[in-house]
Scaffold this motif. Sequence first.
Motif, mmCIF file in Angstrom:
data_model
loop_
_atom_site.group_PDB
_atom_site.id
_atom_site.type_symbol
_atom_site.label_atom_id
_atom_site.label_comp_id
_atom_site.label_asym_id
_atom_site.label_seq_id
_atom_site.Cartn_x
_atom_site.Cartn_y
_atom_site.Cartn_z
ATOM 1 N N GLY A 144 0.814 -1.216 0.000
ATOM 2 C CA GLY A 144 0.000 0.000 0.000
ATOM 3 C C GLY A 144 0.841 1.256 0.000
ATOM 4 N N LEU A 145 1.977 1.226 0.701
ATOM 5 C CA LEU A 145 2.834 2.399 0.755
ATOM 6 C C LEU A 145 3.672 2.568 -0.500
ATOM 7 C CD1 LEU A 145 3.965 2.583 4.480
ATOM 8 C CD2 LEU A 145 2.471 4.145 3.221
ATOM 9 N N ILE A 146 3.993 1.484 -1.183
ATOM 10 C CA ILE A 146 4.637 1.629 -2.490
ATOM 11 C C ILE A 146 3.716 2.428 -3.408
ATOM 12 C CG2 ILE A 146 5.344 0.383 -4.567
ATOM 13 C CD1 ILE A 146 6.292 -1.884 -2.696
ATOM 14 N N PHE A 147 2.427 2.127 -3.345
ATOM 15 C CA PHE A 147 1.439 2.853 -4.144
ATOM 16 C C PHE A 147 1.371 4.318 -3.720
ATOM 17 C CE2 PHE A 147 -2.973 4.334 -4.608
ATOM 18 C CZ PHE A 147 -3.162 4.167 -5.979
ATOM 19 N N SER A 148 1.133 4.576 -2.439
ATOM 20 C CA SER A 148 0.905 5.954 -1.980
ATOM 21 C C SER A 148 2.170 6.798 -1.976
ATOM 22 C CB SER A 148 0.282 5.941 -0.580
ATOM 23 O OG SER A 148 -1.033 5.451 -0.628
ATOM 24 N N LEU A 149 3.248 6.291 -1.378
ATOM 25 C CA LEU A 149 4.476 7.071 -1.335
ATOM 26 C C LEU A 149 5.097 7.204 -2.725
ATOM 27 C CD1 LEU A 149 6.148 5.823 1.978
ATOM 28 C CD2 LEU A 149 4.795 7.898 1.592
ATOM 29 N N GLY B 248 -10.581 1.427 0.732
ATOM 30 C CA GLY B 248 -9.354 0.993 0.104
ATOM 31 C C GLY B 248 -8.461 2.174 -0.240
ATOM 32 N N ILE B 249 -7.190 1.888 -0.371
ATOM 33 C CA ILE B 249 -6.208 2.943 -0.570
ATOM 34 C C ILE B 249 -6.381 3.627 -1.912
ATOM 35 C CG2 ILE B 249 -4.395 1.518 -1.587
ATOM 36 C CD1 ILE B 249 -3.980 4.321 1.052
ATOM 37 N N ARG B 250 -6.887 2.894 -2.922
ATOM 38 C CA ARG B 250 -7.048 3.520 -4.233
ATOM 39 C C ARG B 250 -8.155 4.584 -4.219
ATOM 40 N NH1 ARG B 250 -7.114 -1.238 -8.684
ATOM 41 N NH2 ARG B 250 -7.969 -2.461 -6.964
ATOM 42 N N VAL B 251 -9.233 4.304 -3.509
ATOM 43 C CA VAL B 251 -10.293 5.305 -3.385
ATOM 44 C C VAL B 251 -9.798 6.486 -2.558
ATOM 45 C CG1 VAL B 251 -12.604 5.755 -2.466
ATOM 46 C CG2 VAL B 251 -12.149 3.634 -3.700
ATOM 47 N N GLU B 252 -9.051 6.194 -1.501
ATOM 48 C CA GLU B 252 -8.470 7.258 -0.682
ATOM 49 C C GLU B 252 -7.576 8.158 -1.543
ATOM 50 O OE1 GLU B 252 -7.797 9.296 2.933
ATOM 51 O OE2 GLU B 252 -9.032 7.496 2.755
ATOM 52 N N ALA B 253 -6.737 7.546 -2.364
ATOM 53 C CA ALA B 253 -5.844 8.325 -3.229
ATOM 54 C C ALA B 253 -6.625 9.126 -4.257
ATOM 55 C CB ALA B 253 -4.862 7.383 -3.928
ATOM 56 N N ALA B 254 -7.633 8.511 -4.865
ATOM 57 C CA ALA B 254 -8.424 9.183 -5.901
ATOM 58 C C ALA B 254 -9.123 10.424 -5.370
ATOM 59 C CB ALA B 254 -9.440 8.211 -6.499
ATOM 60 N N ASN B 255 -9.406 10.450 -4.090
ATOM 61 C CA ASN B 255 -10.069 11.591 -3.462
ATOM 62 C C ASN B 255 -9.083 12.561 -2.803
ATOM 63 O OD1 ASN B 255 -12.728 10.848 -4.157
ATOM 64 N ND2 ASN B 255 -12.774 9.369 -2.477
ATOM 65 N N GLY B 256 -7.794 12.378 -3.088
ATOM 66 C CA GLY B 256 -6.789 13.292 -2.541
ATOM 67 C C GLY B 256 -6.484 13.049 -1.080
ATOM 68 N N VAL C 216 -4.529 10.036 -10.119
ATOM 69 C CA VAL C 216 -5.027 8.661 -10.136
ATOM 70 C C VAL C 216 -6.528 8.532 -10.356
ATOM 71 C CG1 VAL C 216 -3.171 8.083 -8.531
ATOM 72 C CG2 VAL C 216 -5.456 8.431 -7.645
ATOM 73 N N LYS C 217 -7.292 9.587 -10.150
ATOM 74 C CA LYS C 217 -8.752 9.456 -10.091
ATOM 75 C C LYS C 217 -9.344 8.828 -11.350
ATOM 76 C CE LYS C 217 -12.895 11.967 -8.684
ATOM 77 N NZ LYS C 217 -13.020 11.252 -7.389
ATOM 78 N N GLU C 218 -8.978 9.347 -12.499
ATOM 79 C CA GLU C 218 -9.573 8.881 -13.751
ATOM 80 C C GLU C 218 -9.323 7.397 -13.965
ATOM 81 O OE1 GLU C 218 -8.413 9.583 -18.345
ATOM 82 O OE2 GLU C 218 -9.023 11.410 -17.275
ATOM 83 N N GLN C 219 -8.066 6.966 -13.836
ATOM 84 C CA GLN C 219 -7.727 5.576 -14.107
ATOM 85 C C GLN C 219 -8.251 4.648 -13.026
ATOM 86 O OE1 GLN C 219 -3.802 5.068 -15.592
ATOM 87 N NE2 GLN C 219 -3.716 2.882 -15.151
ATOM 88 N N VAL C 220 -8.118 5.042 -11.765
ATOM 89 C CA VAL C 220 -8.594 4.202 -10.666
ATOM 90 C C VAL C 220 -10.101 4.039 -10.716
ATOM 91 C CG1 VAL C 220 -8.954 4.190 -8.163
ATOM 92 C CG2 VAL C 220 -6.658 4.558 -9.090
#
Length: 458
Positions: free
Chosen positions: A272-277, A338-346, A307-311
Amino acid sequence: MRDKEVSCADMLEAREDRAAYQRQLFSAGGSCLISFTMNIPGKIKVSQLISESFMEGVYRIDKQLQREHKRVLQRELLAKKTGHEGFWLLDADPHDVKSKMIQIEASCDLGRLFDIDVLLPNMEHFSRTDLGYPQRSCMICDRPAHECARSQNHSQADLIYKAQDIMKTFFYKKRAKRVAETACKSMLYEVSITPKPGLVDRLDNGAHSDMDFFKFLDSAAVLTPEFYDFYFLGVKNGKCTPQELFGLLRYSGMHAEDLMRDATNGCNTHKGLIFSLGILCAALGWHDANGKETGPEDLLMFCGEMVKEQVTAELERLSNKTAKTGGERLFIAAKNGGIRVEAANGYPTVRNCGLPALRRYLDIGLSYNDAGVYTLLEILTKAQDSNVFSRCGAEMQGIIAAQVQELLKRPFPIDIKEVEQLNDDFVRKNISPGGSADLLAVTFFIYFLFSKKSDTIY
């Protein structure tokens, strides 16, 4: 003082003025004098980039003199349109001082632009060859510099371009090191925070039988160079759109996961941190390449733009048959989490919960450990954690949030034994809020990165 052209007459006058000032400094005594200027081709001798490069040289000279316990009688820094000048009047062995200054010039590519002379009271100065060192090489072709200068082997435009490239590359590398170090520090702080309910920490393995504290250290060590590369990927692709940049990160992320699993015998310590960091490091590189300053909240929102569009497209295509990860199954069940939704929303949990909490607890004097414990508890009340969903189902998310909220309502400070009891409860129920732990690490990363003066990038 910056970006003003100077003439040959200006430079000749500056040289005479410098010699007069050097003689004036020697009137106070001293056995030798360090005179530091920059080798900058072209008519512009002072700019923001040149000034920062000069101050890097000043920093290195100061540290070298301190390290070697050299007695400094006087130190002067002058800013002129013909270039910055630095002087250190010393009571020290001149030969040894010159040797130490040559080490600085050879220490990094930026040192090629440093001109550090060591003068005696009679105004003579040592050459590199006097001490057995080779002559300085040309910054372009590595032949002796004086030969290229005499025969004019390189155009003025090429020399100016090369000098600019040397300076810019140095500061990009310096920034990349700091970004990667901060990513590593954040991972180490996260795993070290103790106690963490259901998670690996310094006391136990939480609800995990396949990993321990040292595997997290192994993983953080092997991933640190990858975050350096993530940053440079952002720098090199500064002309891409944010969405295109995210697409370019995919392979690098998978490669980093391979290294993580190789280092941990197959354990998923930091996926998860490889993705976010990784996203955050690349976003920082992109901003630096475009000369754009950014703050904590704006950077997190930019990650959402990446990430929003692709995720969103990937998650909308999911079905019960195709969902593989806990985050994907949580999205199908609740259209959230999930971390992808968290990332997509900033990263709203980091922006609205994690960062304010960490700042608040540190501001009242808590240690990093205790501030981290409290911040994690607050994150647990807000985050939609796919790890919890994967292990215990959607209902447990609400139960955990309510349980932790009750704990946070207790008189401050909370008895640490109650957090340890919560850990025991999570272990019995096989609850591991790994997604929340990742958000704590992201919170640390943003806090550390912006709590100090940022490196200047051009």
